[in-house]
Design a protein around this motif. Structure first.
Motif, mmCIF file in Angstrom:
data_model
loop_
_atom_site.group_PDB
_atom_site.id
_atom_site.type_symbol
_atom_site.label_atom_id
_atom_site.label_comp_id
_atom_site.label_asym_id
_atom_site.label_seq_id
_atom_site.Cartn_x
_atom_site.Cartn_y
_atom_site.Cartn_z
ATOM 1 N N LEU A 122 0.798 -1.226 0.000
ATOM 2 C CA LEU A 122 0.000 0.000 0.000
ATOM 3 C C LEU A 122 0.828 1.271 0.000
ATOM 4 C CD1 LEU A 122 -2.710 -1.064 2.616
ATOM 5 C CD2 LEU A 122 -2.911 -1.082 0.134
ATOM 6 N N ARG A 123 2.161 1.132 0.094
ATOM 7 C CA ARG A 123 3.004 2.306 0.158
ATOM 8 C C ARG A 123 2.810 3.195 -1.079
ATOM 9 N NH1 ARG A 123 8.146 0.044 0.713
ATOM 10 N NH2 ARG A 123 7.540 -0.320 2.884
ATOM 11 N N HIS A 124 2.685 4.488 -0.824
ATOM 12 C CA HIS A 124 2.567 5.522 -1.859
ATOM 13 C C HIS A 124 1.195 5.563 -2.548
ATOM 14 C CE1 HIS A 124 6.798 6.000 -1.226
ATOM 15 N NE2 HIS A 124 7.104 4.819 -1.775
ATOM 16 N N TRP A 125 0.232 4.815 -2.064
ATOM 17 C CA TRP A 125 -1.121 4.901 -2.620
ATOM 18 C C TRP A 125 -1.936 5.951 -1.866
ATOM 19 C CZ3 TRP A 125 -2.983 2.827 -6.973
ATOM 20 C CH2 TRP A 125 -2.319 1.734 -7.534
ATOM 21 N N GLU A 126 -2.887 6.559 -2.572
ATOM 22 C CA GLU A 126 -3.823 7.497 -1.924
ATOM 23 C C GLU A 126 -5.220 7.280 -2.499
ATOM 24 O OE1 GLU A 126 -4.687 12.268 -1.156
ATOM 25 O OE2 GLU A 126 -2.970 11.638 -2.354
ATOM 26 N N PHE A 127 -6.183 7.120 -1.617
ATOM 27 C CA PHE A 127 -7.576 6.977 -2.001
ATOM 28 C C PHE A 127 -8.318 8.253 -1.565
ATOM 29 C CE2 PHE A 127 -5.756 2.881 -0.943
ATOM 30 C CZ PHE A 127 -6.113 2.075 -2.020
ATOM 31 N N ALA A 128 -9.162 8.777 -2.436
ATOM 32 C CA ALA A 128 -9.902 10.001 -2.103
ATOM 33 C C ALA A 128 -11.308 9.924 -2.685
ATOM 34 C CB ALA A 128 -9.175 11.243 -2.636
ATOM 35 N N GLY A 129 -12.202 10.642 -2.063
ATOM 36 C CA GLY A 129 -13.582 10.652 -2.541
ATOM 37 C C GLY A 129 -14.320 11.892 -2.099
ATOM 38 N N VAL A 130 -15.299 12.274 -2.905
ATOM 39 C CA VAL A 130 -16.194 13.391 -2.588
ATOM 40 C C VAL A 130 -17.617 12.932 -2.864
ATOM 41 C CG1 VAL A 130 -16.850 15.773 -3.068
ATOM 42 C CG2 VAL A 130 -14.448 15.101 -3.241
ATOM 43 N N ALA A 131 -18.466 13.023 -1.864
ATOM 44 C CA ALA A 131 -19.884 12.684 -2.016
ATOM 45 C C ALA A 131 -20.696 13.969 -1.858
ATOM 46 C CB ALA A 131 -20.311 11.657 -0.978
ATOM 47 N N THR A 132 -21.574 14.238 -2.810
ATOM 48 C CA THR A 132 -22.368 15.466 -2.809
ATOM 49 C C THR A 132 -23.845 15.126 -2.873
ATOM 50 O OG1 THR A 132 -20.590 16.610 -3.998
ATOM 51 C CG2 THR A 132 -22.751 17.677 -3.964
ATOM 52 N N PHE A 133 -24.605 15.717 -1.967
ATOM 53 C CA PHE A 133 -26.058 15.538 -1.933
ATOM 54 C C PHE A 133 -26.695 16.925 -1.834
ATOM 55 C CE2 PHE A 133 -23.908 12.120 0.316
ATOM 56 C CZ PHE A 133 -24.359 10.990 -0.357
ATOM 57 N N GLY A 199 -36.995 20.848 -8.934
ATOM 58 C CA GLY A 199 -36.631 19.632 -9.644
ATOM 59 C C GLY A 199 -35.950 18.616 -8.745
ATOM 60 N N PRO A 200 -35.511 17.504 -9.326
ATOM 61 C CA PRO A 200 -34.838 16.448 -8.558
ATOM 62 C C PRO A 200 -33.499 16.928 -8.008
ATOM 63 C CG PRO A 200 -35.605 15.647 -10.700
ATOM 64 C CD PRO A 200 -35.718 17.125 -10.728
ATOM 65 N N GLY A 201 -33.080 16.313 -6.937
ATOM 66 C CA GLY A 201 -31.810 16.668 -6.309
ATOM 67 C C GLY A 201 -30.635 15.931 -6.927
ATOM 68 N N THR A 202 -29.471 16.131 -6.307
ATOM 69 C CA THR A 202 -28.215 15.532 -6.772
ATOM 70 C C THR A 202 -27.716 14.523 -5.753
ATOM 71 O OG1 THR A 202 -27.593 17.535 -7.975
ATOM 72 C CG2 THR A 202 -25.831 15.998 -7.419
ATOM 73 N N ASN A 203 -27.264 13.390 -6.268
ATOM 74 C CA ASN A 203 -26.691 12.337 -5.429
ATOM 75 C C ASN A 203 -25.483 11.815 -6.199
ATOM 76 O OD1 ASN A 203 -26.049 9.908 -4.181
ATOM 77 N ND2 ASN A 203 -28.163 9.352 -3.775
ATOM 78 N N ASN A 204 -24.294 12.298 -5.840
ATOM 79 C CA ASN A 204 -23.137 12.039 -6.685
ATOM 80 C C ASN A 204 -21.908 11.650 -5.854
ATOM 81 O OD1 ASN A 204 -21.883 12.298 -9.470
ATOM 82 N ND2 ASN A 204 -20.554 13.658 -8.284
ATOM 83 N N PHE A 205 -21.158 10.672 -6.374
ATOM 84 C CA PHE A 205 -19.920 10.225 -5.734
ATOM 85 C C PHE A 205 -18.792 10.297 -6.758
ATOM 86 C CE2 PHE A 205 -23.266 8.274 -3.310
ATOM 87 C CZ PHE A 205 -22.806 8.232 -1.994
ATOM 88 N N ASN A 206 -17.737 11.031 -6.414
ATOM 89 C CA ASN A 206 -16.526 11.077 -7.231
ATOM 90 C C ASN A 206 -15.396 10.420 -6.442
ATOM 91 O OD1 ASN A 206 -17.898 12.517 -9.213
ATOM 92 N ND2 ASN A 206 -17.252 14.496 -8.405
ATOM 93 N N LEU A 207 -14.709 9.474 -7.056
ATOM 94 C CA LEU A 207 -13.646 8.734 -6.382
ATOM 95 C C LEU A 207 -12.360 8.824 -7.186
ATOM 96 C CD1 LEU A 207 -15.635 5.477 -5.485
ATOM 97 C CD2 LEU A 207 -15.319 7.518 -4.053
ATOM 98 N N SER A 208 -11.248 8.738 -6.487
ATOM 99 C CA SER A 208 -9.961 8.735 -7.179
ATOM 100 C C SER A 208 -8.985 7.802 -6.460
ATOM 101 C CB SER A 208 -9.368 10.146 -7.253
ATOM 102 O OG SER A 208 -9.012 10.617 -5.972
ATOM 103 N N LEU A 209 -8.057 7.292 -7.233
ATOM 104 C CA LEU A 209 -7.027 6.389 -6.735
ATOM 105 C C LEU A 209 -5.717 6.819 -7.386
ATOM 106 C CD1 LEU A 209 -6.138 3.726 -5.324
ATOM 107 C CD2 LEU A 209 -6.774 2.546 -7.443
ATOM 108 N N ALA A 210 -4.684 7.060 -6.566
ATOM 109 C CA ALA A 210 -3.420 7.556 -7.108
ATOM 110 C C ALA A 210 -2.239 6.850 -6.445
ATOM 111 C CB ALA A 210 -3.316 9.070 -6.913
ATOM 112 N N ARG A 211 -1.153 6.721 -7.206
ATOM 113 C CA ARG A 211 0.081 6.181 -6.645
ATOM 114 C C ARG A 211 1.261 6.945 -7.221
ATOM 115 N NH1 ARG A 211 2.660 0.039 -6.435
ATOM 116 N NH2 ARG A 211 4.027 0.496 -4.661
#
Length: 275
Positions: A122-133, A199-211
Motif C-alpha cells: 500500500l506504500r505511496h497509494w492514496e484513495f480520495a472521494g467526494v460525495a455530494t447531496f 426539480g430532482p436533487g443531486t446524489n453524486n460520488f466522485n472517487l480517485s485512486l493515485a500512486r
C-alpha cells in the motif's frame, strides 16, 4: 421593456396595431438592461474537519441550509410586468435548500501497525472521494401566448394550489402536480409565483485512486484513476415547464415530466511526470 403595454391594454382593440398604443407610439420593444436586481440570502452552515495523521486519514463534512430570494437571477430573465418587478420576487434560480458534502482521503501506508507485507503493497497509494447531496433547483412555469393582452412578455399561468407532490407520488412522468395550473382570465397576468416548482436533487460520488513512484532522485511518476459519478447514479437536471392549456394532459406533453439528466459515470486515467 420601457415600451411595455400594461396588462389588458389590448382588450377590445381588435384591428389596432399594438405599437400605436405603447407609451412611445410607433415603436416596438425598447430594451433596457441594468444591474438592478435585489437578492437576499440566509443560510446556516455547519462544518467539521477531522485529521488522523497516524492513520493516514482525513475527512470533512459540510452542511448548509439556505434560502435565497430575488426578483431576477441574472441577465436574460425578465419580469412579467416591467413596471411592477416586485411581483416577481421569489426563490432564486440559484437556490439549493439543502447541501451536504463529504470529503475524505486515505493514505494507508502512513498508518502504524500495518503488517510488513501490507506496508509494501500500500506504500505511496492514496484513495480520495467526494460525495455530494443537494436538493433540486427551482424551475419557472410559463405559458405561451398573450393571455394578458399586453403585446409581449414572459407570462405565467394561475396556480390554484401547490404543485408539490409527496416524494412517494413523484415519478419521471409526473414530477409535480400539473392539474393545479389554469389559464388566467384574458387581460390578466397569472398568479403563479416565479420559480414555483423544484426539480430532482443531486446524489453524486466522485472517487480517485493515485500512486506516486520514485523513478530517480529527481523524477517521480504519478498514476491516477478518477471516477466521476462512480456509482452511475442518475441526476436529473430539467423539467417540462411550459403549460399549454390545450395539450398539457395529453400523453405527448412534456409538461411536468423529467426531460434531461446529467452525464453518467466517466473514468479518466492519467500519468504525470514530476520533477
Amino acid at each position: 421593456n420601457l415600451n411595455q403595454l400594461p396588462p389588458g391594454a389590448l382588450l377590445g382593440t381588435e384591428g389596432v396595431h399594438p405599437d400605436s398604443l405603447r407609451p412611445f407610439p410607433g415603436y416596438g420593444t425598447i430594451s433596457w438592461r441594468e444591474a438592478g436586481a435585489n437578492l437576499s440570502s440566509h443560510a446556516l452552515e455547519l462544518s467539521a474537519v477531522t485529521r488522523q495523521p497516524t492513520a493516514g486519514l482525513t475527512y470533512s463534512l459540510r452542511y448548509s441550509l439556505a434560502k435565497s430570494l430575488t426578483d431576477s437571477t441574472g441577465e436574460g430573465e425578465f419580469p412579467q410586468d416591467h413596471f411592477n418587478g416586485r411581483n416577481d420576487r421569489a426563490v432564486s434560480a440559484l437556490d439549493r435548500r439543502h447541501a451536504l458534502v463529504l470529503q475524505s482521503s486515505f493514505q494507508p501506508a502512513m498508518g502504524k501497525g500495518l503488517p510488513a507485507w501490507a506496508g509494501r503493497l500500500l506504500r505511496h497509494w492514496e484513495f480520495a472521494g467526494v460525495a455530494t447531496f443537494t436538493t433540486g433547483r427551482p424551475f419557472d412555469i410559463t405559458q405561451p401566448g398573450d393571455r394578458a393582452r399586453m403585446g409581449s412578455g414572459v407570462q405565467r399561468p394561475d396556480a390554484v394550489a401547490s404543485p408539490h407532490l409527496p416524494r412517494n407520488q413523484r415519478s419521471l412522468d409526473r414530477y409535480f402536480n400539473v392539474e393545479v395550473f389554469r389559464s388566467p382570465a384574458l387581460g390578466r397576468l397569472g398568479n403563479a409565483a416565479r420559480n414555483l416548482v423544484f426539480g430532482p436533487g443531486t446524489n453524486n460520488f466522485n472517487l480517485s485512486l493515485a500512486r506516486t513512484l520514485a523513478l530517480s532522485n529527481r523524477w517521480k511518476g504519478q498514476f491516477r484513476a478518477e471516477f466521476t459519478n462512480a456509482f452511475n447514479h442518475p441526476s436529473f437536471s430539467a423539467l417540462g415547464t411550459v403549460f399549454d392549456p390545450a395539450a398539457y394532459l395529453l400523453p405527448s406533453s412534456s409538461f411536468g415530466r423529467v426531460t434531461a439528466a446529467a452525464p453518467g459515470r466517466s473514468l479518466q486515467f492519467t500519468f504525470k511526470l514530476l520533477f
